[in-house]
Design an enzyme around this catalytic site. Structure first.
Site, PDB file in Angstrom:
ATOM      1  N   GLU A 180      33.820  35.766  58.969  1.00  0.00           N
ATOM      2  CA  GLU A 180      34.610  36.556  59.911  1.00  0.00           C
ATOM      3  C   GLU A 180      34.610  38.035  59.540  1.00  0.00           C
ATOM      4  O   GLU A 180      34.344  38.416  58.395  1.00  0.00           O
ATOM      5  CB  GLU A 180      36.040  36.031  60.009  1.00  0.00           C
ATOM      6  CG  GLU A 180      36.128  34.655  60.650  1.00  0.00           C
ATOM      7  CD  GLU A 180      37.472  34.396  61.335  1.00  0.00           C
ATOM      8  OE1 GLU A 180      38.346  35.276  61.296  1.00  0.00           O
ATOM      9  OE2 GLU A 180      37.630  33.307  61.902  1.00  0.00           O
ATOM     10  N   LYS A 235      45.019  28.818  63.720  1.00  0.00           N
ATOM     11  CA  LYS A 235      45.608  30.168  63.803  1.00  0.00           C
ATOM     12  C   LYS A 235      47.015  30.172  63.194  1.00  0.00           C
ATOM     13  O   LYS A 235      48.022  30.193  63.909  1.00  0.00           O
ATOM     14  CB  LYS A 235      45.618  30.634  65.259  1.00  0.00           C
ATOM     15  CG  LYS A 235      45.722  32.147  65.426  1.00  0.00           C
ATOM     16  CD  LYS A 235      45.445  32.534  66.860  1.00  0.00           C
ATOM     17  CE  LYS A 235      45.627  34.023  67.100  1.00  0.00           C
ATOM     18  NZ  LYS A 235      44.631  34.842  66.369  1.00  0.00           N
TER      19      LYS A 235
END
Length: 352
Positions: free
Chosen positions: A232, A191
């Site tokens: 995603e 992340k």
């Protein structure tokens, strides 16, 4: 507005109509890593960081962040949802970027202290409002070369946020993009801010592809090697419910391991009795799915009405209505988060 919980006051906000935007709260937590160790950290009212102009976070992207929420329960207590998993994910990211790990104890303590210090900013049970926590880790200190920073800052701040869907759970449409979110062996599985900076343009382009009749909320990213498999949905993970009642979600080293996704995998299997699968989801095999959704901390679940790929638009359950399994998953997970449904062991950490 007087808070019925513990006799404490609550900020005078329109809790049912909050958006997802920055609101300055009273306190945030900050800790410094220097000479090989973390200090104890402390709460501060200062929401401005003062860092060296040569900080690696500014020049070389040596930084990462997390996102989680605090939830007000019916009895007035406050839940954190699986914060230890956020700590683990940040530690994994830190290893990838040559940053010092934030110990789980420090991470959870920081989150708890921030929630307790800002409890007036957490809305009442039933309003849909939560307290969004943003832990982040950045490289700072005097530097100019391409190397790891000499010092680091770990901080957690919070903002009150509202229910993601105004007027109830609602499907959104998406469109595939030719842009890659991440390289096959890059930083897609951690992340880091660079992944999100790179998504800004595809997001705008996806929105511009829409029309008055059909708008696209964001871009669908395909696998960077072959552009044949869904990875995603914008900044969220994808899942589909097959026509024979299986919960399927993509698996790839370049997908961010969503805590929400893994929670849904568990719930689908253990609570709804479904077969739960992590595997390939081919963009040309969408017909196998009766329902689809995107999942993440902000929305929990965003139902996917349809996906457009190479000029062809595929509708799942409906462009306007939410599928029954998607709704069950959403209700089960939010029920656990707000303390209305018994949680699996270890999922809930109380702020006391």
């Amino acid at each position: 507005m007087q808070n019925k919980y513990k006799g404490s006051k609550m900020k005078d906000l329109d809790w049912s109509n909050l958006g997802f935007s920055y609101i300055k709260t009273d306190y945030r937590f900050i800790a410094h890593w220097k000479e090989g160790k973390w200090d104890e950290g402390k709460l501060t009212t200062d929401n401005i960081l003062h860092i060296h102009e040569g900080s690696t976070a500014l020049h070389y992207g040596q930084q990462c962040f997390e996102g989680l929420k605090a939830y007000r329960c019916k009895d007035g207590s406050i839940n954190l949802f699986r914060p230890q998993e956020n700590a683990k994910r940040m530690q994994h990211t830190a290893d990838r970027l040559l940053m010092p790990q934030v110990p789980t104890e420090l991470f959870i303590r920081a989150c708890k202290e921030v929630v307790k210090a800002n409890e007036e900013w957490l809305g009442p049970y039933g309003s849909g409002a939560t307290l969004y926590l943003r832990p982040f880790l950045i490289g700072v200190g005097e530097n100019i070369g391409v190397k790891a920073a000499p010092e680091f800052i770990f901080s957690v701040f919070c903002c009150p946020v509202g229910a993601y869907f105004k007027g109830g759970l609602a499907p959104s449409n998406f469109i595939t993009t030719e842009y890659d979110r991440a390289a096959p062996m890059g930083t897609g599985g951690v992340k880091v801010g660079g992944n999100y900076a790179a998504s800004l343009l595809p997001h705008i382009l996806a929105a511009e592809e829409g029309s008055a009749e059909r708008k696209f909320a964001d871009a669908i990213y395909l696998d960077p090697k072959t552009h044949t498999k869904i990875e995603e949905v914008g900044a969220a993970n994808f899942f589909g419910i097959t026509k024979d009642n299986k919960f399927v979600t993509p698996k790839s080293k370049s997908i961010l391991p969503s805590i929400t996704k893994y929670s849904l995998l568990y719930i689908a299997k253990e609570r709804l009795g479904m077969e739960a699968i992590e595997g390939d989801v081919y963009i040309d095999q969408l017909d196998q799915f009766a329902e689809a959704g995107a999942c993440g901390t902000a929305a929990v679940i965003s139902p996917v009405g349809g996906i457009q790929h190479k000029g062809k638009f595929h509708v799942f359950y409906s462009e306007t209505d939410v599928g029954p399994i998607t709704r069950k998953l959403y209700n089960e997970l939010t029920g656990i988060q707000f303390g209305d449904i018994e949680a699996p062991e270890g999922w809930i950490v109380k702020v006391e």
